[in-house]
Design an enzyme around this catalytic site. Structure first.
Site, PDB file in Angstrom:
ATOM      1  CB  CYS A   2      -1.497  -0.201   1.201  1.00 14.24           C
ATOM      2  SG  CYS A   2      -2.098  -0.851   1.005  1.00 14.24           S
ATOM      3  NE  ARG A  27       4.733   1.732   0.106  1.00 14.22           N
ATOM      4  CZ  ARG A  27       5.986   1.284   1.070  1.00 14.22           C
ATOM      5  NH1 ARG A  27       7.058   1.764   0.102  1.00 14.22           N
ATOM      6  NH2 ARG A  27       6.311   0.872   2.385  1.00 14.22           N
ATOM      7  CD1 TRP A  73      -0.349  -6.496  -2.327  1.00 10.29           C
ATOM      8  CD2 TRP A  73      -0.598  -7.256  -0.386  1.00 10.29           C
ATOM      9  NE1 TRP A  73      -0.109  -7.738  -2.250  1.00 10.29           N
ATOM     10  CE2 TRP A  73      -0.664  -7.976  -0.880  1.00 10.29           C
ATOM     11  CE3 TRP A  73      -1.022  -7.334   0.734  1.00 10.29           C
ATOM     12  CZ2 TRP A  73      -0.137  -9.423  -0.678  1.00 10.29           C
ATOM     13  CZ3 TRP A  73      -1.137  -8.402   1.584  1.00 10.29           C
ATOM     14  CH2 TRP A  73      -0.830  -9.716   0.586  1.00 10.29           C
ATOM     15  CG  ASN A  99       0.549   0.323   4.484  1.00 13.06           C
ATOM     16  OD1 ASN A  99       0.490  -0.291   4.297  1.00 13.06           O
ATOM     17  ND2 ASN A  99       1.578   0.709   4.136  1.00 13.06           N
ATOM     18  N   GLY A 100      -1.699  -1.244   6.693  1.00  9.87           N
ATOM     19  CA  GLY A 100      -1.283  -2.131   7.739  1.00  9.87           C
ATOM     20  C   GLY A 100      -2.627  -2.573   7.477  1.00  9.87           C
ATOM     21  CD  GLU A 486      16.146 -14.750  -6.316  1.00 13.92           C
ATOM     22  OE1 GLU A 486      15.736 -15.037  -5.111  1.00 13.92           O
ATOM     23  OE2 GLU A 486      16.403 -13.170  -6.731  1.00 13.92           O
ATOM     24  CE  LYS A 490      13.355 -12.061  -8.763  1.00 23.39           C
ATOM     25  NZ  LYS A 490      13.934 -11.977  -7.246  1.00 23.39           N
ATOM     26  CD  GLU A 493       9.910 -12.749  -6.389  1.00 25.22           C
ATOM     27  OE1 GLU A 493       9.802 -12.349  -5.655  1.00 25.22           O
ATOM     28  OE2 GLU A 493      10.154 -12.702  -7.507  1.00 25.22           O
ATOM     29  CG  HIS A 509      17.056 -38.206  -1.645  1.00 30.51           C
ATOM     30  ND1 HIS A 509      17.429 -39.267  -1.144  1.00 30.51           N
ATOM     31  CD2 HIS A 509      18.499 -37.065  -1.416  1.00 30.51           C
ATOM     32  CE1 HIS A 509      18.294 -39.459  -0.861  1.00 30.51           C
ATOM     33  NE2 HIS A 509      19.332 -38.409  -1.796  1.00 30.51           N
ATOM     34  CE  LYS A 608      11.999  -3.716  -4.841  1.00 23.75           C
ATOM     35  NZ  LYS A 608      12.102  -5.053  -5.390  1.00 23.75           N
TER      36      LYS A 608
END
Ligand code: G6P
Length: 613
Positions: A2, A27, A73, A99-100, A486, A490, A493, A509, A608
């Site tokens: 947000c 954001r 968000w 925001n929160g 990573e 990527k 995402e 395994h 983000k």
């Protein structure tokens, strides 16, 4: 998570708010809206990105010199027009962006409903507007500022809030508890924002609000108080960020720009810190805890997402170079399991944004228990940076693409410098060896540049071949196991392809059951001391008809011959290898996502900076 922006001054608030929201969109981008005061409370908002808000405003302009805006968000309530911020009180007198998460919103809602208030949205934020108006009315509509403070005292949870009051058009009220907010100080105008990006083109003078603080902002002044109405004296900081850093500079996406910035961002991260001639490392921000670092029995690294992956690289680095035991923790798990951490322990919190709620909570927990906490953050002045005992900034410059790229390599560069520094001071690496490593570190930006020059086109071609595969497996060993994680992160995402990262030896395994001709396997075979083992893994994949894409050192004929596709990069010290191997994986996921028509910079459902737990 947000974005909040606010303005009070002489300019057109609506224009500043919309531009600010565009800069903050990384954001959160489920919905966007603004409230502008102009005799009336004018609210325009709606589902979708800021461009939808722009269309609405083109049809129905709102003008004024005071306003607040929000890009969302979603936490409570699906992203739709009604749940978008700003939220207004029953009479329309108060508008709030938030925001929160307000954790006691249900209880408050019931109390307010019992008093006859009707709610329109499913959000926790609407409670703030309604409660504030109720308290103001209960107190005879006399003192709005006191009503704000009384409201804040009833809220349980986290918030960054900006509030407008129709009756008080010369003020913006803001408050912070757990979600970042800062004030931009201009000449005859003031700005409010959840980070500096929307205000940097107007002023570089900022005041960071701390948790539990509240401010009344006018055109020319601001007063910051704590929640008990005690005035706080606040320092004005000068930001070094400039506008070009938060623009695309001709690249189609921020992510591509940030990938290509890495030769510079890694160099910036090491500038003035490594001296290849003398073979020394100076990390000013942690000098005073260097002795504790060297004495520490163990280091706990707490982080989330990509930063957690760099933490894993840090584990290999510290164990090899400094012979220190390292535990790498998901910050969220660490925090909630009564962690065994205390005096004599070091906790390193790694965070690009410096605002991730789980990481912040982990560091606060460790600090409470007596550990020394060190931050590795990219955003200067961020909450984590301010709450740690010591720290090292990554200096990668603003990272806007939601998927982290240059922040990862800068974090790894910082961890490398720290591990070498601690290794030398503990006597585990000789000055000669340290010098060799530092000289090679110094060559890394050039090697990254060479990689980008040489592989950009081949990786684009490769991406075409693999755009439509639904699954990918990434394998690596040693330093490149975290890089495999990573690389897979990527890809998922930004392209929404399912991808898993595994230590190469673990393939047998479980994941080997998935391998057939439809499973591309990205093998990171660029670490010399595990080369033979990786060759065996490649053979095992080939035997099951899996397609092998190798990230390998130039001249490794054996791996090249065994692979269906190979991306060749310059070799380096094993412990520095992640700084190079990460690059092709970033590009591969970028080009696959572009081919699939995905929104690379703002992938669905992600944000983000995740400021809620
Ligand atoms: C979000 C971002 C990731 C990031 C993670 C941790 O999930 O989308 O890219 O790695 O948060 O963020 P931090 O700012 O703490 O590094």
């Amino acid at each position: 998570m947000c974005g909040i922006v606010g303005y009070i001054g002489e300019r057109k608030a609506d224009e500043i708010l919309v531009k600010g929201l565009q800069r903050l969109e990384y954001r959160g981008y489920d919905s966007a809206g603004i409230a502008v005061l102009n005799g009336q409370m004018l609210v325009t908002k709606g589902k979708g990105k800021v461009e939808n808000l722009v269309k609405k405003l083109a049809e129905n302009a709102v003008h004024g010199n005071v306003g607040i805006g929000h890009t969302r968000w979603a936490t409570h309530g699906e992203p739709n027009d009604v749940n978008s911020h700003p939220h207004v009180s029953g009479s329309g007198q108060v508008a709030v962006v938030h925001n929160g998460i307000i954790e006691n919103y249900n209880a408050l809602k019931k109390q307010l409903e019992a008093r006859g208030r009707t709610f329109h949205s499913q959000t926790d934020t609407e409670i703030i507007a309604q409660l504030l108006e109720q308290i103001y009315e209960d107190n005879g509509r006399q003192d709005f500022e006191t009503a704000v403070l009384m409201t804040l005292k009833q809220l349980v949870g986290t918030y960054g809030i900006a509030i407008l009051n129709k009756e008080d058009p010369d003020k913006v009220f803001i408050a912070r508890k757990g979600s970042p907010l800062l004030l931009g100080v201009g000449e005859g105008e003031m700005f409010v924002a959840s980070d500096a990006s929307p205000i940097i083109e107007y002023t570089n003078r900022v005041v960071y609000l701390d948790d539990g603080e509240f401010a009344v902002v006018t055109r020319d002044d601001y007063t910051v108080k704590n929640i008990d109405d005690v005035e706080m004296s606040k320092e004005v900081h000068e930001l070094a960020m400039n506008l070009e850093e938060i623009e695309k500079a001709g690249y189609p996406h921020f992510m591509l720009k940030e990938i290509f910035e890495q030769p510079r961002s890694i160099a910036d991260c090491m500038r003035g810190r490594i001296d290849p001639e003398s073979g020394t490392i100076t990390l000013g921000g942690i000098t005073r805890v260097m002795e504790e670092l060297a004495k520490a029995h163990r280091i706990v690294i707490a982080a989330c997402g990509t930063s957690w992956h760099s933490g894993l690289v840090g584990e290999y680095l510290f164990e090899e170079l400094a012979k220190t035991v390292v535990e790498v923790e998901y910050a969220s798990e660490f925090r909630y399991r009564d962690p065994l951490v205390g005096e004599g322990d070091i906790l390193i919190a790694i965070s690009q944004s410096g605002e991730t709620a789980d990481t912040l909570a982990a560091l606060r927990e460790a600090k409470k228990r007596g550990a020394t906490v060190i931050g590795i953050c990219n955003v200067v002045g961020s909450t984590i940076a301010r709450e740690t005992h010591a720290g090292v900034y990554t200096h990668a410059g603003p990272e806007i693409g939601v998927a982290s790229t240059k922040a990862f390599t800068a974090q790894v560069a910082v961890l490398t410098m720290m591990a070498i520094g601690v290794g030398v001071s503990k006597g585990h690496i000789t000055p000669e060896r340290a010098k060799e490593l530092i000289q090679e570190l110094d060559r890394i930006p050039k090697k990254v540049s060479q990689i980008l020059d040489e592989i950009d086109e081949p990786v684009q071609k490769l991406a075409y071949e693999f755009t439509d595969y639904p699954n990918f497996l990434y394998l690596g060993r040693s330093y490149n196991f975290p890089v495999a994680l990573e690389g897979a992160l990527k890809l998922k995402e930004i392209s929404y392809i399912h991808a898993e990262g595994y230590p190469a030896a673990e393939m047998k395994h479980g994941p080997i059951a998935l391998i057939d001709e439809n499973m591309p396997v990205v093998v990171i075979a660029a670490t010399d001391h595990t080369n033979d083992k990786m060759i065996s893994n490649i053979e095992e994949i080939r035997a099951r008809k899996g397609q092998v894409i190798s990230i390998m050192n130039k001249g490794n004929e054996e791996v090249a011959e065994l692979s269906d596709f190979s991306i060749q990069i310059p070799s380096t010290e094993d412990c520095l290898s992640p700084l190079l191997t990460a690059i092709p994986l970033q590009l591969l996921s970028y080009y696959i996502a572009v081919n699939r028509g995905c929104d690379v910079d703002q992938p669905r459902n992600l944000a983000k900076s995740v400021t809620v737990e």
